[in-house]
Every structure is written in C-alpha cells, then in structure tokens.
Design a protein around this motif. Structure first.
Motif, PDB file in Angstrom:
ATOM      1  N   LEU A  43       0.852  -1.313   0.316  1.00  0.00           N
ATOM      2  CA  LEU A  43       0.162  -0.340   0.371  1.00  0.00           C
ATOM      3  C   LEU A  43       1.012   1.078   0.038  1.00  0.00           C
ATOM      4  CD1 LEU A  43      -2.998   1.743  -0.061  1.00  0.00           C
ATOM      5  CD2 LEU A  43      -2.862   0.896   3.068  1.00  0.00           C
ATOM      6  N   VAL A  44       0.830   1.883  -1.137  1.00  0.00           N
ATOM      7  CA  VAL A  44       1.645   2.832  -0.930  1.00  0.00           C
ATOM      8  C   VAL A  44       0.968   4.547  -1.195  1.00  0.00           C
ATOM      9  CG1 VAL A  44       3.597   1.911  -2.568  1.00  0.00           C
ATOM     10  CG2 VAL A  44       1.453   3.046  -3.121  1.00  0.00           C
ATOM     11  N   GLY A  45      -0.209   4.406  -0.863  1.00  0.00           N
ATOM     12  CA  GLY A  45      -1.294   5.932  -0.592  1.00  0.00           C
ATOM     13  C   GLY A  45      -2.399   6.052  -0.390  1.00  0.00           C
ATOM     14  N   VAL A  46      -3.121   6.668  -0.525  1.00  0.00           N
ATOM     15  CA  VAL A  46      -4.882   6.871   0.098  1.00  0.00           C
ATOM     16  C   VAL A  46      -5.289   8.110  -0.318  1.00  0.00           C
ATOM     17  CG1 VAL A  46      -4.884   4.951   1.591  1.00  0.00           C
ATOM     18  CG2 VAL A  46      -4.531   7.085   2.512  1.00  0.00           C
ATOM     19  N   ALA A  47      -6.603   8.019  -0.271  1.00  0.00           N
ATOM     20  CA  ALA A  47      -7.516   9.175  -0.670  1.00  0.00           C
ATOM     21  C   ALA A  47      -8.430   8.664   0.509  1.00  0.00           C
ATOM     22  CB  ALA A  47      -7.948   9.263  -2.457  1.00  0.00           C
ATOM     23  N   VAL A  48      -8.748  10.049   0.321  1.00  0.00           N
ATOM     24  CA  VAL A  48     -10.147   9.702   1.320  1.00  0.00           C
ATOM     25  C   VAL A  48     -11.002  11.680   0.710  1.00  0.00           C
ATOM     26  CG1 VAL A  48     -11.753  10.414   3.945  1.00  0.00           C
ATOM     27  CG2 VAL A  48      -9.145   9.009   3.809  1.00  0.00           C
ATOM     28  N   VAL A  49     -12.264  10.648  -0.182  1.00  0.00           N
ATOM     29  CA  VAL A  49     -13.095  11.726  -0.821  1.00  0.00           C
ATOM     30  C   VAL A  49     -14.808  11.640   0.298  1.00  0.00           C
ATOM     31  CG1 VAL A  49     -14.219  11.846  -2.294  1.00  0.00           C
ATOM     32  CG2 VAL A  49     -12.557  10.276  -2.817  1.00  0.00           C
ATOM     33  N   GLY A  50     -15.001  12.704   0.584  1.00  0.00           N
ATOM     34  CA  GLY A  50     -15.894  12.981   1.540  1.00  0.00           C
ATOM     35  C   GLY A  50     -17.054  14.441   1.400  1.00  0.00           C
ATOM     36  N   ARG A  51     -17.694  15.195   1.725  1.00  0.00           N
ATOM     37  CA  ARG A  51     -18.677  16.233   1.490  1.00  0.00           C
ATOM     38  C   ARG A  51     -17.385  17.741   1.712  1.00  0.00           C
ATOM     39  NH1 ARG A  51     -23.391  16.506   6.109  1.00  0.00           N
ATOM     40  NH2 ARG A  51     -23.542  19.009   4.517  1.00  0.00           N
ATOM     41  N   PRO A  52     -17.819  18.836   0.629  1.00  0.00           N
ATOM     42  CA  PRO A  52     -17.584  19.787   0.848  1.00  0.00           C
ATOM     43  C   PRO A  52     -16.848  20.421   2.514  1.00  0.00           C
ATOM     44  CG  PRO A  52     -17.823  19.506  -1.146  1.00  0.00           C
ATOM     45  CD  PRO A  52     -18.887  18.877  -0.538  1.00  0.00           C
ATOM     46  N   VAL A  53     -15.802  20.854   2.239  1.00  0.00           N
ATOM     47  CA  VAL A  53     -15.409  21.418   3.574  1.00  0.00           C
ATOM     48  C   VAL A  53     -16.734  22.856   3.977  1.00  0.00           C
ATOM     49  CG1 VAL A  53     -14.467  22.549   5.788  1.00  0.00           C
ATOM     50  CG2 VAL A  53     -13.222  20.416   4.782  1.00  0.00           C
TER      51      VAL A  53
END
Length: 217
Positions: A43-53
C-alpha cells in the motif's frame, strides 16, 4: 511500476493518513476512500473523499478529496486523484474539488485532468469567539483550489468571504434586557454571542409576546 487502485475502509485510510500525511490528521468522515497498491501488494497511498468542507460548495453534487497521502511512489498521487473523480462521477456527482498548500505544484492533479479553480489567501485561523477551534498548524498558509467537472456541471459558486466573528470592543460592557418592561442590565459575556435577556423567564415572556402578535394563516 504498476499502480492498482482498491477500495479502502475509512478506518484503514485514516490510520494511513495519521502515519504518512505531512500536515493533516484524519478527517471527520468520508463518502468513500481509495488505496493505491503496487504489484507486490504494498500500500503506497490513500485518498479520502467526502463532502466539501466549505458550505457554499456542498450542493449535493460536489465531493472533496479531503486527504491524500502517499509514500512518494511515482504516479500514486495522480492515480488516486483520477480514480477519486471516476468513482464520484460514476455515482452521479458532477464536480470534485481539493486544495493544495502554497509551495505545492499540483503536478499530480494536472496529470489526472484537474484544473486550477481559485487561489485562497492565508488566514489567521478558523477559531471565533462563538466557535473555538484548536490550532492545527496549517494556519497562515495560502492554498490553491482545484476542480474537475462533468460536462453538465454548473459554474463553481463563489465562496462567501470569511465571517468576521470577532467581538466589537466598542460595544458597552452591559446591555439592557430586551424583554418588556424589564430593561435590567445584562452583563456582556467574554465568549459566545451577547445575551439579549437577563433571565430565562424574560426570554420566555418575550417569546410569548412575539407569538401573540404573529398573524396565523
């Protein structure tokens, strides 16, 4: 090196962010998270996607990549940004946004098809008298807003200027109770919004008076 994007649980993605990210801790929540895996299962990276701040961008059709962390493996960032947008677009979203800090080139975003949208000046912080916030270490740093959109996406709305919640020191230290006929002095608090009534009874009396004069349909 071949990079494969895989789904990630929020817990595992946050654990990776806590360990790798240079200037942010884990976010509060997510819509989905992705991981970048090499051919040998690393595992070399992650992305977390959510609602706009930013509330102005939270229109139901926009998502924000709130965290992206990699160990520096080439092409991992662009693979995650590209996959984040494809996943969001497939679920019906029409725009994805993210921010980079001053000094970051955004090369991975450009490689994934994202475009520069706006520049955000540095600000002293996000704390206010009515809403204290802890110091995060990312204050006083200018940021760049990036976006990628579907063809039918409306223009990016203009973000309102930051709310000035600093207390006006020219106001008197004490105010009069707004309930009639009380008019007692109300001490001005050191934090939070100024009180309008001297007691709960006065607040209830003023509420009943407003209800009595409000026309009913």
């Amino acid at each position: 090196m071949t990079i494969t994007v895989i789904p990630m649980s929020f817990r595992d993605a946050c654990a990776y962010v806590d360990r790798i990210h240079r200037h942010h801790k884990r976010p509060q929540g997510h819509k989905f998270s992705l991981g970048a895996m090499t051919g040998d299962g690393r595992l070399v990276g992650v992305a977390v996607v959510g609602r706009p701040v930013a509330r102005a961008f939270d229109d139901g059709y926009t998502v924000e990549v709130t965290r992206l962390a990699t160990d520096g493996t080439p092409n991992a960032c662009s693979a995650l940004y590209g996959a984040a947008w494809r996943t969001a677009k497939a679920s019906g979203h029409r725009r994805a946004i993210t921010y980079t800090q001053e000094g970051e080139t955004g090369a991975s975003l450009r490689a994934a098809g994202w475009r520069l949208a706006a520049a955000r000046p540095a600000r002293a912080g996000w704390a206010a008298p009515s809403r204290p916030r802890r110091v995060l270490g990312t204050e006083r740093v200018a940021r760049t807003l990036w976006q990628v959109t579907a063809k039918d996406a409306p223009p990016l709305p203009s973000a309102p200027p930051p709310r000035d919640e600093t207390r006006d020191e020219t106001r008197p230290a004490q105010l009069r109770c707004a309930a009639r006929p009380c008019k007692r002095l109300v001490a001005r608090p050191t934090t939070g919004r100024p009180a309008r009534y001297c007691s709960h009874a006065c607040r209830q009396r003023a509420y009943r008076e407003r209800r009595s004069v409000t026309p009913t349909s």
